[in-house]
Motif scaffolding. Structure first.
Motif, PDB file in Angstrom:
ATOM      1  N   GLU A 144       0.796  -1.226   0.000  1.00 41.03           N
ATOM      2  CA  GLU A 144       0.000   0.000   0.000  1.00 41.03           C
ATOM      3  C   GLU A 144       0.830   1.279   0.000  1.00 41.03           C
ATOM      4  OE1 GLU A 144      -2.639  -0.155   3.299  1.00 41.03           O
ATOM      5  OE2 GLU A 144      -3.665  -1.969   2.617  1.00 41.03           O
ATOM      6  N   ALA A 145       2.067   1.207   0.469  1.00 41.25           N
ATOM      7  CA  ALA A 145       2.863   2.416   0.678  1.00 41.25           C
ATOM      8  C   ALA A 145       4.038   2.487  -0.280  1.00 41.25           C
ATOM      9  CB  ALA A 145       3.375   2.461   2.124  1.00 41.25           C
ATOM     10  N   THR A 146       4.474   3.719  -0.535  1.00 39.47           N
ATOM     11  CA  THR A 146       5.689   3.949  -1.303  1.00 39.47           C
ATOM     12  C   THR A 146       6.407   5.150  -0.706  1.00 39.47           C
ATOM     13  OG1 THR A 146       6.613   4.146  -3.540  1.00 39.47           O
ATOM     14  CG2 THR A 146       4.663   5.481  -3.052  1.00 39.47           C
ATOM     15  N   SER A 147       7.570   5.444  -1.238  1.00 39.56           N
ATOM     16  CA  SER A 147       8.342   6.600  -0.769  1.00 39.56           C
ATOM     17  C   SER A 147       8.879   7.368  -1.960  1.00 39.56           C
ATOM     18  CB  SER A 147       9.506   6.157   0.119  1.00 39.56           C
ATOM     19  OG  SER A 147      10.547   5.583  -0.666  1.00 39.56           O
ATOM     20  N   LEU A 148       9.315   8.579  -1.695  1.00 37.51           N
ATOM     21  CA  LEU A 148       9.881   9.403  -2.758  1.00 37.51           C
ATOM     22  C   LEU A 148      11.189   8.797  -3.277  1.00 37.51           C
ATOM     23  CD1 LEU A 148       9.178  12.938  -1.265  1.00 37.51           C
ATOM     24  CD2 LEU A 148       7.821  11.642  -2.932  1.00 37.51           C
ATOM     25  N   ARG A 149      11.927   8.144  -2.404  1.00 39.80           N
ATOM     26  CA  ARG A 149      13.165   7.502  -2.857  1.00 39.80           C
ATOM     27  C   ARG A 149      12.862   6.325  -3.779  1.00 39.80           C
ATOM     28  NH1 ARG A 149      18.372   5.742   0.848  1.00 39.80           N
ATOM     29  NH2 ARG A 149      19.591   4.807  -0.826  1.00 39.80           N
ATOM     30  N   ILE A 150      11.875   5.518  -3.410  1.00 43.00           N
ATOM     31  CA  ILE A 150      11.498   4.384  -4.253  1.00 43.00           C
ATOM     32  C   ILE A 150      11.050   4.873  -5.624  1.00 43.00           C
ATOM     33  CG2 ILE A 150       9.777   2.562  -4.568  1.00 43.00           C
ATOM     34  CD1 ILE A 150       9.871   2.180  -1.489  1.00 43.00           C
ATOM     35  N   GLU A 151      10.226   5.911  -5.657  1.00 38.90           N
ATOM     36  CA  GLU A 151       9.639   6.373  -6.913  1.00 38.90           C
ATOM     37  C   GLU A 151      10.625   7.141  -7.779  1.00 38.90           C
ATOM     38  OE1 GLU A 151       6.739   5.430  -7.968  1.00 38.90           O
ATOM     39  OE2 GLU A 151       6.240   4.376  -6.111  1.00 38.90           O
ATOM     40  N   SER A 152      11.541   7.868  -7.163  1.00 46.53           N
ATOM     41  CA  SER A 152      12.488   8.676  -7.941  1.00 46.53           C
ATOM     42  C   SER A 152      13.783   7.944  -8.230  1.00 46.53           C
ATOM     43  CB  SER A 152      12.807   9.972  -7.186  1.00 46.53           C
ATOM     44  OG  SER A 152      13.550   9.699  -5.999  1.00 46.53           O
ATOM     45  N   GLY A 153      14.058   6.894  -7.454  1.00 41.75           N
ATOM     46  CA  GLY A 153      15.300   6.160  -7.636  1.00 41.75           C
ATOM     47  C   GLY A 153      16.505   6.807  -6.988  1.00 41.75           C
ATOM     48  N   GLN A 154      16.279   7.835  -6.176  1.00 42.02           N
ATOM     49  CA  GLN A 154      17.407   8.468  -5.503  1.00 42.02           C
ATOM     50  C   GLN A 154      16.978   9.060  -4.166  1.00 42.02           C
ATOM     51  OE1 GLN A 154      18.737  11.467  -8.237  1.00 42.02           O
ATOM     52  NE2 GLN A 154      16.910  12.731  -8.012  1.00 42.02           N
ATOM     53  N   GLU A 155      17.946   9.232  -3.282  1.00 43.78           N
ATOM     54  CA  GLU A 155      17.673   9.820  -1.975  1.00 43.78           C
ATOM     55  C   GLU A 155      17.218  11.265  -2.147  1.00 43.78           C
ATOM     56  OE1 GLU A 155      19.887  10.370   2.380  1.00 43.78           O
ATOM     57  OE2 GLU A 155      20.815   9.183   0.777  1.00 43.78           O
ATOM     58  N   GLN A 156      16.263  11.674  -1.323  1.00 37.42           N
ATOM     59  CA  GLN A 156      15.706  13.021  -1.400  1.00 37.42           C
ATOM     60  C   GLN A 156      16.011  13.813  -0.125  1.00 37.42           C
ATOM     61  OE1 GLN A 156      14.330  14.303  -4.083  1.00 37.42           O
ATOM     62  NE2 GLN A 156      14.294  12.409  -5.274  1.00 37.42           N
ATOM     63  N   SER A 157      16.094  15.124  -0.271  1.00 38.37           N
ATOM     64  CA  SER A 157      16.389  16.005   0.856  1.00 38.37           C
ATOM     65  C   SER A 157      15.118  16.285   1.652  1.00 38.37           C
ATOM     66  CB  SER A 157      16.978  17.326   0.354  1.00 38.37           C
ATOM     67  OG  SER A 157      16.994  18.295   1.391  1.00 38.37           O
ATOM     68  N   ARG A 158      15.107  15.857   2.906  1.00 41.68           N
ATOM     69  CA  ARG A 158      13.962  16.165   3.759  1.00 41.68           C
ATOM     70  C   ARG A 158      13.898  17.662   4.051  1.00 41.68           C
ATOM     71  NH1 ARG A 158      13.922  13.212   9.001  1.00 41.68           N
ATOM     72  NH2 ARG A 158      16.194  13.468   8.958  1.00 41.68           N
ATOM     73  N   GLU A 159      15.062  18.288   4.132  1.00 44.14           N
ATOM     74  CA  GLU A 159      15.093  19.729   4.401  1.00 44.14           C
ATOM     75  C   GLU A 159      14.454  20.522   3.267  1.00 44.14           C
ATOM     76  OE1 GLU A 159      18.387  17.823   6.726  1.00 44.14           O
ATOM     77  OE2 GLU A 159      17.697  17.712   4.657  1.00 44.14           O
ATOM     78  N   GLU A 160      14.824  20.221   2.030  1.00 45.69           N
ATOM     79  CA  GLU A 160      14.252  20.946   0.891  1.00 45.69           C
ATOM     80  C   GLU A 160      12.747  20.710   0.790  1.00 45.69           C
ATOM     81  OE1 GLU A 160      15.583  23.182  -0.822  1.00 45.69           O
ATOM     82  OE2 GLU A 160      17.755  22.886  -0.702  1.00 45.69           O
ATOM     83  N   LEU A 161      12.319  19.490   1.100  1.00 48.65           N
ATOM     84  CA  LEU A 161      10.890  19.196   1.054  1.00 48.65           C
ATOM     85  C   LEU A 161      10.144  19.993   2.121  1.00 48.65           C
ATOM     86  CD1 LEU A 161       8.568  17.589  -0.135  1.00 48.65           C
ATOM     87  CD2 LEU A 161       9.181  15.698   1.379  1.00 48.65           C
ATOM     88  N   LEU A 162      10.681  20.066   3.314  1.00 44.87           N
ATOM     89  CA  LEU A 162      10.041  20.848   4.383  1.00 44.87           C
ATOM     90  C   LEU A 162       9.999  22.326   4.036  1.00 44.87           C
ATOM     91  CD1 LEU A 162       8.834  20.912   7.243  1.00 44.87           C
ATOM     92  CD2 LEU A 162      11.183  21.107   8.133  1.00 44.87           C
ATOM     93  N   ILE A 163      11.065  22.831   3.438  1.00 42.43           N
ATOM     94  CA  ILE A 163      11.130  24.248   3.052  1.00 42.43           C
ATOM     95  C   ILE A 163      10.101  24.568   1.983  1.00 42.43           C
ATOM     96  CG2 ILE A 163      12.619  25.929   1.865  1.00 42.43           C
ATOM     97  CD1 ILE A 163      14.973  24.531   3.451  1.00 42.43           C
ATOM     98  N   ALA A 164       9.797  23.612   1.113  1.00 38.66           N
ATOM     99  CA  ALA A 164       8.748  23.813   0.115  1.00 38.66           C
ATOM    100  C   ALA A 164       7.357  23.623   0.713  1.00 38.66           C
ATOM    101  CB  ALA A 164       8.948  22.856  -1.060  1.00 38.66           C
TER     102      ALA A 164
END
Length: 247
Positions: A144-164
């Motif tokens: 049922e669940a996925t993540s931004l890393r799984i979908e994009s194929g790369q690690e994502q910045s939690r800081e940039e996501l929070l800032i947006a």
């Protein structure tokens, strides 16, 4: 790696951001705080989802936060938060999102973010959980669940996501306050594949209903057209898409 709060403070000066390494639930901590307060944690030991479900909050891999907002009617507030979250994800990662009524941000048929809004006294506490850098999920969540890393194929910045995310929440909540629920309902209807024409099942009071979504009513509740032509107003309950090939 822990969230770099100094970087976030520099980009969002003046924010009342309260950070915890571990907490039972950010929503409990946010209750009673001034409007605008953001409570964020590396992990939650009792993260809250809808209908008493727990939100899986693996340490250091997601964004788990609560924001204190002006008290606004549900489900329009929940949908405003969903719109903000989907926009922040796409802006930050380039990954396109869908919105499942009333509170889920989806990528394909899997959930990447859940939202819970509770009215407390004169405020609303908005809990937002986003799966960011998880590479797998336990048990039944794996389907049922996925993540931004799984979908994009790369690690994502939690800081940039929070800032947006936080300015996006501000904008959509201001839109709700200034223009009323109809503006948010219109936007949600445009951006959600679930709002109209989606074959769904809905669990209601122990029964499983099946029909096709037929838009939102003026209050923001989902209309499902049953196979006999009658309309069912969905006030709450888990909405799930019917998979191709299934009746």
């Amino acid at each position: 790696m822990p969230l770099n709060c100094g970087f976030v403070y520099d980009r969002l000066p003046g924010r009342d951001l309260r950070y915890f390494d571990s907490i039972d639930t950010t929503m409990r901590e946010a209750a009673g705080c001034p409007t605008g307060t953001v409570v964020i944690a590396e992990e939650q030991t009792a993260g809250q989802g809808r209908h008493g479900h727990r939100w899986h909050s693996e340490k250091g891999l997601g964004l788990y936060l609560s924001v204190v907002l002006p008290r606004e009617p549900a489900p329009a507030l929940t949908m405003a938060l969903g719109l903000a979250t989907a926009e922040a994800i796409t802006t930050t990662t380039g990954v396109a999102c869908d919105l499942r009524w009333p509170n889920d941000v989806m990528i394909g048929h899997r959930k990447v973010s859940g939202i819970l809004a509770q009215l407390v006294d004169s405020a609303a506490i908005a809990g937002i959980g986003i799966n960011v850098n998880q590479t797998r999920f336990p048990g039944e969540l794996a389907e049922e669940a996925t993540s931004l890393r799984i979908e994009s194929g790369q690690e994502q910045s939690r800081e940039e996501l929070l800032i947006a995310l936080l300015p996006a929440v501000d904008r959509y909540v201001e839109r709700l306050i200034d223009d009323g629920p109809s503006a948010i309902l219109d936007l949600f209807s445009l951006r959600s594949s679930y709002a109209s024409g989606k074959r769904v099942t809905v669990r209601q009071s122990g029964a499983l209903l099946q029909g096709t979504t037929a838009g939102l009513n003026d209050a923001g509740f989902l209309v499902v057209r049953m196979d006999d032509g009658s309309d069912q107003i969905i006030l709450a309950g888990g909405v799930r898409a019917v998979s191709a090939g299934r009746g």
